[in-house]
Write an enzyme that holds these catalytic residues in place. Structure first.
Site, PDB file in Angstrom:
ATOM      1  N   ASP A 190      31.520 -86.086 -41.132  1.00  0.00           N
ATOM      2  CA  ASP A 190      30.781 -85.394 -40.088  1.00  0.00           C
ATOM      3  C   ASP A 190      29.274 -85.421 -40.372  1.00  0.00           C
ATOM      4  O   ASP A 190      28.843 -85.260 -41.518  1.00  0.00           O
ATOM      5  CB  ASP A 190      31.284 -83.951 -40.023  1.00  0.00           C
ATOM      6  CG  ASP A 190      30.749 -83.168 -38.859  1.00  0.00           C
ATOM      7  OD1 ASP A 190      30.964 -83.600 -37.714  1.00  0.00           O
ATOM      8  OD2 ASP A 190      30.126 -82.118 -39.097  1.00  0.00           O
TER       9      ASP A 190
ATOM     10  N   GLU B 110      29.706 -90.338 -39.028  1.00  0.00           N
ATOM     11  CA  GLU B 110      29.231 -89.898 -37.709  1.00  0.00           C
ATOM     12  C   GLU B 110      27.709 -89.881 -37.736  1.00  0.00           C
ATOM     13  O   GLU B 110      27.105 -89.149 -38.524  1.00  0.00           O
ATOM     14  CB  GLU B 110      29.748 -88.507 -37.363  1.00  0.00           C
ATOM     15  CG  GLU B 110      29.327 -88.089 -35.955  1.00  0.00           C
ATOM     16  CD  GLU B 110      29.383 -86.596 -35.705  1.00  0.00           C
ATOM     17  OE1 GLU B 110      29.510 -86.215 -34.522  1.00  0.00           O
ATOM     18  OE2 GLU B 110      29.282 -85.813 -36.663  1.00  0.00           O
TER      19      GLU B 110
END
Length: 524
Positions: free
Chosen positions: A201, A264
């Site tokens: 993330d 990401e």
């Protein structure tokens, strides 16, 4: 082609666990429910299952605020159920990818509770604490991605802590070697349980500016836009030192056979490709979100494809994403008819494609009334349309109560898109289209790993060529609703998104129907 790794050959399928399948009637999806639906993934033809966060969490941001990196939240099940899911997936030939959320923890994580206990805490430097600015107030003008200042005042210790998202999500200090070591051990914990890879993330945010400089004003921001965009975020992330951190994570993953690291990253393409790392020591796949945010027209998409391919470093493997849990669904962005064309684009471009659950049945964003809004992005900044609940609605399996998702009240409203069972009964449905496309890609080495060139736009038509040795494929997509003619080389039509198109030889002037995409086969 035999040299391609599983994640280069394959198709990744993202599941948002809260919304895929509920097995216990509490209205929230869980691991046992996902295990019940693995055969759907097999029938679709995908190769890997990526799970959004499942770790214990107060759910301030629905799992992206982790309170324990080495367990499963009871709402989703247990470690034993996770192990069973991995075993069942592997038995079916499916890989399992986990979300890893290292930029921030929950404010209820024991690390932060210790850090917050006082300035002399052994873990004080595990998070980012700063004194007030000389005139008082936050140390910098940095803004949270969820609105307001990125700094929260802690009266007990007389300092601010940084939170790039919610105040319940304090940022970890990745300049601290102890933090790096602890997080690398977290990766090993899950890798030892058989996980095949991680989607990491907000990987570009892990390191912040060491001088804590204010961000400059954005000259392009206009009143009424997202308030966060009024500043250019030069110092809250994408710092040069982040690549050393990422290389360390990659070394941990590379110590295990055949594992994958996805990052990401929401950055312009020239910055995005830096995350492949020097000598390939970064993420295997820095996620490429350009198709999600692009205007849906042939000229724009042709430019995106050409620029991305040109920017890739030597050995960098491309990837493409059409939808995810943070962005409006593809069928809502471009319309149900163009969603079929978009499926062809995603599955024929060079590189690894990632699907979002429900896109294979053409799911639309679901309107969420104000009293049922769950997403903090919307709650904190109402009226700006930043909420992500509409694209996180439960999967629609059949025509029984609650679409077969749950025997209880679903945590978000259900949509009205035809279900999996209804799409199964339609021979030309978008579900059948996805299955045919994935099967064609799996069987065709040119589409799996061939080169790409000839990317061009002609009015509403986007076209490109894939080639491997003397084998060639032409992909031609009409992004408009009106018929469009193109000139094609002599080839054999093998696929169309619309029924009624005869396969076989074509050449010369070719008439595409509105909202039609075709694939042709030929030899050099």
């Amino acid at each position: 082609m035999d040299d391609l790794l599983w994640w280069q050959r394959g198709v990744i399928y993202q599941v948002y666990p809260r919304s895929f399948q509920d097995s216990d009637g509490d209205g929230v999806g869980d691991l046992a429910g996902i295990a019940q639906r693995l055969d759907h993934l097999v029938s679709l033809g995908v190769d890997a299952l990526w799970l959004s966060p499942i770790q214990p969490s107060p759910m301030a941001d629905f799992g992206y605020d982790v309170a324990d990196y080495r367990d499963v939240d009871p709402i989703f099940g247990s470690l034993a159920e996770f192990d069973a899911l991995v075993a069942e997936a592997h038995r079916r030939g499916l890989r399992v990818i986990l979300d890893f959320v290292p930029n921030h923890s929950s404010d209820q994580h024991p690390w932060f509770l210790d850090s917050r206990s006082g300035r002399n805490s052994a873990k004080r430097d595990w998070y980012i604490w700063r004194d007030p600015a000389p005139g008082g107030g936050p140390p910098t003008n940095w803004l949270s991605h969820f609105g307001g200042s990125a700094w929260e005042w802690d009266a007990a210790s007389g300092q601010y802590y940084l939170h790039s998202f919610l105040k319940q999500q304090p940022d970890l200090n990745w300049r601290n070697p102890a933090v790096r070591g602890a997080m690398e051990d977290v990766l090993r914990f899950w890798l030892d349980r058989g996980v095949d890879g991680f989607r990491i993330d907000v990987i570009w945010l892990l390191i912040k500016d060491d001088k804590f400089r204010d961000n400059p004003a954005n000259p392009d921001w206009r009143e009424g836009g997202n308030p966060r965009d009024r500043l250019l975020d030069l110092y809250g992330g994408d710092r040069p030192e982040v690549h050393e951190v990422i290389a360390g994570l990659r070394r941990v993953i590379d110590a295990y056979d055949d594992r994958l690291m996805i990052g990401e990253i929401y950055l312009p393409v020239q910055r995005l490709v830096a995350y492949y790392g020097e000598g390939g020591g970064g993420a295997h796949l820095p996620f490429n979100f350009q198709l999600i945010t692009a205007p849906w027209n042939a000229g724009t998409l042709a430019g995106i494809i050409r620029d991305y391919e040109a920017a890739l470093p030597p050995g960098g493997w491309p990837n493409w994403v059409l939808g995810n849990h943070d962005q409006p669904r593809i069928a809502s962005r471009v319309g149900p008819a163009q969603a079929r064309v978009a499926a062809v684009l995603l599955l024929t471009l060079r590189g690894t494609p990632t699907l979002y659950y429900g896109d294979e049945i053409g799911m639309l964003d679901v309107p969420v009334p104000p009293d049922r809004v769950r997403d903090p992005a919307e709650r904190n900044q109402p009226g700006l349309g930043l909420g992500r609940d509409p694209q996180r609605s439960p999967m629609l399996w059949d025509t029984t109560r609650n679409a077969g998702f749950s025997s209880g009240e679903p945590w978000l409203p259900l949509g009205a898109t035809p279900s999996v069972a209804e799409r199964e009964a339609e021979p030309d449905s978008i579900l059948q289209l996805y299955r045919r496309l994935i099967a064609l890609r799996r069987a065709d080495p040119v589409l799996r790993g061939g080169a790409i060139d000839g990317v061009a736009a002609e009015g509403s038509v986007l076209r490109f060529r894939r080639s491997l040795g003397e084998q060639q494929r032409w992909v031609v997509l009409n992004l408009g609703q009106e018929p469009a003619g193109v000139t094609l080389p002599a080839a054999a039509l093998v696929f169309s998104t619309l029924p009624g198109r005869a396969t076989g030889p074509v050449g010369g002037r070719f008439e595409l129907r509105g909202h039609e995409a075709v694939i042709l086969r030929g030899d050099a």
